[in-house]
Write a protein that holds these residues in place. Structure first.
Motif, PDB file in Angstrom:
ATOM      1  N   ASP A  34       0.827  -1.222   0.000  1.00  0.00           N
ATOM      2  CA  ASP A  34       0.000   0.000   0.000  1.00  0.00           C
ATOM      3  C   ASP A  34       0.856   1.266   0.000  1.00  0.00           C
ATOM      4  OD1 ASP A  34      -2.373  -1.269  -0.156  1.00  0.00           O
ATOM      5  OD2 ASP A  34      -2.834  -1.173   2.003  1.00  0.00           O
ATOM      6  N   ASP A  35       1.946   1.240   0.744  1.00  0.00           N
ATOM      7  CA  ASP A  35       2.823   2.419   0.802  1.00  0.00           C
ATOM      8  C   ASP A  35       3.491   2.667  -0.545  1.00  0.00           C
ATOM      9  OD1 ASP A  35       2.215   2.691   3.441  1.00  0.00           O
ATOM     10  OD2 ASP A  35       3.995   1.612   4.165  1.00  0.00           O
TER      11      ASP A  35
ATOM     12  N   SER B  20       0.976   3.809  -3.395  1.00  0.00           N
ATOM     13  CA  SER B  20       0.285   5.091  -3.299  1.00  0.00           C
ATOM     14  C   SER B  20       1.168   6.276  -2.909  1.00  0.00           C
ATOM     15  CB  SER B  20      -0.891   4.977  -2.305  1.00  0.00           C
ATOM     16  OG  SER B  20      -0.400   4.549  -1.063  1.00  0.00           O
ATOM     17  N   THR B  21       2.400   6.040  -2.482  1.00  0.00           N
ATOM     18  CA  THR B  21       3.226   7.202  -2.104  1.00  0.00           C
ATOM     19  C   THR B  21       4.646   7.110  -2.681  1.00  0.00           C
ATOM     20  OG1 THR B  21       4.209   6.289  -0.071  1.00  0.00           O
ATOM     21  CG2 THR B  21       2.026   7.296   0.147  1.00  0.00           C
ATOM     22  N   THR B  22       5.207   8.276  -2.977  1.00  0.00           N
ATOM     23  CA  THR B  22       6.589   8.328  -3.469  1.00  0.00           C
ATOM     24  C   THR B  22       7.554   7.983  -2.340  1.00  0.00           C
ATOM     25  OG1 THR B  22       5.906   9.995  -5.035  1.00  0.00           O
ATOM     26  CG2 THR B  22       8.258   9.800  -4.681  1.00  0.00           C
ATOM     27  N   ASP B  23       7.203   8.350  -1.112  1.00  0.00           N
ATOM     28  CA  ASP B  23       8.058   7.977   0.025  1.00  0.00           C
ATOM     29  C   ASP B  23       8.147   6.457   0.164  1.00  0.00           C
ATOM     30  OD1 ASP B  23       8.956  10.389   0.792  1.00  0.00           O
ATOM     31  OD2 ASP B  23       7.458  10.708   2.384  1.00  0.00           O
ATOM     32  N   GLY B  24       7.044   5.795  -0.141  1.00  0.00           N
ATOM     33  CA  GLY B  24       7.024   4.325  -0.106  1.00  0.00           C
ATOM     34  C   GLY B  24       7.988   3.757  -1.142  1.00  0.00           C
TER      35      GLY B  24
ATOM     36  N   LYS C 202      10.578   5.310  -2.359  1.00  0.00           N
ATOM     37  CA  LYS C 202      11.928   5.668  -1.907  1.00  0.00           C
ATOM     38  C   LYS C 202      12.442   4.669  -0.852  1.00  0.00           C
ATOM     39  CE  LYS C 202      14.232   9.512   0.373  1.00  0.00           C
ATOM     40  NZ  LYS C 202      14.087  10.914   0.779  1.00  0.00           N
ATOM     41  N   ASP C 203      11.578   4.317   0.067  1.00  0.00           N
ATOM     42  CA  ASP C 203      11.932   3.357   1.107  1.00  0.00           C
ATOM     43  C   ASP C 203      12.304   2.008   0.478  1.00  0.00           C
ATOM     44  OD1 ASP C 203      12.205   2.516   3.706  1.00  0.00           O
ATOM     45  OD2 ASP C 203      10.090   1.917   3.916  1.00  0.00           O
TER      46      ASP C 203
ATOM     47  N   ARG D 223       6.467   0.970 -10.578  1.00  0.00           N
ATOM     48  CA  ARG D 223       6.556   2.128  -9.669  1.00  0.00           C
ATOM     49  C   ARG D 223       7.999   2.609  -9.578  1.00  0.00           C
ATOM     50  NH1 ARG D 223       3.243   5.611  -8.088  1.00  0.00           N
ATOM     51  NH2 ARG D 223       3.895   5.706  -5.901  1.00  0.00           N
TER      52      ARG D 223
END
Ligand SMILES: C[N+](C)(C)CCCC[C@H](N)C(=O)O
Ligand SMILES: O=C(O)CCC(=O)C(=O)O
Length: 402
Positions: free
Chosen positions: A131-132, A135-139, A141-142, A171
């Motif tokens: 999910d991270d 839906s998120t760019t930080d996800g 990056k991690d 992604r």
């Protein structure tokens, strides 16, 4: 102390405010002029015709502008004005290199390398949540950062669906197409005449040893398995190479210098061998202590021939020795890869995607029974690193030193 600049027949010499002094050849400075006429501000490409610069070009004046912190150089042939920021000049200083930069090694910075063995991963698994990432760019990056550090990372709670899996893979960056397809979805049906498409055991290996450039990264998502076996293992090839270097420098030397061929020739219309043969352990040419890639797949290894530079025309005994030592060296390497302290076993499950660095981490699969379906894809090394760099830096900082 304020920065100063002087010039002589050959170089402009800049003394920076910290007293660091470096010399820049005139042609080098003129060639690197970043004014709008000489350098495309948007594309970051050179517009200047380097070969029209007179080889004996010289400044007619040099001056440090203390307000803007720029060096201004006016050239004697056409009165062109070049300006260089002092920070750019320092970052690109080459004669001498700036203090602390002498080994020039920081250039290829794409994450801190965290070597691992079984002990190191006993209480820790590099993983992120679907999910991270979706839906998120930080996800993202991690995910990218963990994969860079450990050479592999799981994504948990992925929908068991090839379309959603492909979306997840994309992604990070583009999928690298090969004769296996772009996004692959395979079973043990021998459709590609490769043991990966069967149910037999495949020992620790990296993929694509037979390409001139092996895929940088690889992902697997087990979509289905109703049977036994098919266990995956991973081994940190860099950690193993460094261990080999400590335990047996002679074998390391051999494996990092002898070019070895691999091939892919199972299909009617496929016959792949690399354009240039390269060693099993590839080290950075500028820093031979640094391992940059492992190429190892014993199933795909071609017939050993003694490379010209190792062949001894006048000594049969030395050629015998060479072959004997080569087999001892690959055996020592293989033993360390599969060492109990090193090799990690994972039973992949539907809903879990494994991404790994195919230049660093070797993977294996045990034989299996039943129906088993796996999907995944390759990325090229450069596309992944580009994504790493742009996720972890401001673009203006990345381009500032070009
Ligand atoms: C990953 N995929 C199933 C597409 C291909 C696997 C190929 C494995 C091969 N022997 C090699 O080293 O390349
Ligand atoms: O089937 C698997 O688990 C992995 C197969 C494999 O090693 C590969 O495709 O390179």
């Amino acid at each position: 102390m304020a920065a100063t600049a002087t010039f002589n027949e050959k170089v402009v010499s800049v003394t920076f405010s910290d007293r660091f002094k470096s010399h820049y050849n005139h042609i080098w400075l003129r060639d690197n002029c970043h004014c709008k006429q000489c350098y495309h501000d948007v594309t970051k490409q050179r517009l200047l015709d380097t070969f029209k610069i007179p080889t004996d070009i010289q400044p007619s004046s040099v001056e440090v502008d203390h307000v803007s912190s720029f060096l201004k150089v006016v050239w004697n042939n056409d009165e062109h004005l070049s300006t260089f920021s002092l920070s750019w000049l320092k970052a690109n200083a080459y004669n001498p290199l700036p203090p602390g930069n002498e080994d020039e090694d920081d250039d290829v910075d794409y994450g801190s390398y965290s070597p691992w063995n079984k002990k190191g991963l006993r209480y820790f698994t590099p993983e992120v949540e679907y999910d991270d990432v979706i839906s998120t760019t930080d996800g993202v990056k991690d995910w990218v950062n963990k994969t860079s550090a450990y050479g592999f990372c799981f994504v948990q709670n992925v929908p068991v669906d090839p379309i959603k899996t492909k979306e997840l893979i994309e992604r990070i960056t583009f999928i690298k197409p090969t004769h296996y397809g772009g996004f692959w979805d395979f079973t043990a049906d021998m459709s590609k005449n490769d043991t990966a498409y069967s149910n037999i055991e495949i020992p620790l290996h990296t993929d694509g040893t037979y390409w001139s450039e092996a895929p940088g990264y690889q992902s697997f998502h087990l979509l289905k398995h109703n049977g036994t076996g098919g266990t995956t293992s991973l081994s940190d090839g860099f950690n193993v190479a460094y261990t080999l270097k400590l335990l047996n420098p002679k074998y390391f030397e051999l494996l990092s210098t002898v070019p070895v061929d691999f091939h892919c020739a199972g299909e009617e219309d496929v016959f792949i061998q690399p354009v240039v043969s390269r060693p099993i352990i590839i080290v950075d040419e500028q820093n031979k202590d640094k391992v940059v890639q492992i190429r190892w797949n014993n199933s795909d290894r071609s017939v050993l021939k003694i490379p010209k530079s190792f062949y001894q025309m006048n000594s049969t005994a030395m050629n015998v020795d060479f072959v004997e030592t080569f087999y001892k060296a690959i055996s020592a390497f293989r033993e360390l890869l599969h060492d109990d302290e090193q090799e990690m076993f994972y039973q992949l499950r539907p809903g879990q995607l494994l991404l790994f660095d195919n230049w660093r981490v070797l993977h294996s699969r045990t034989s299996f029974t039943g129906e088993r379906r796996m999907c995944g894809a390759y990325y090229s090394k450069d596309d992944f690193i580009s994504r790493y760099k742009t996720l972890n830096n401001k673009r203006e900082d990345l381009v500032a030193e070009l």
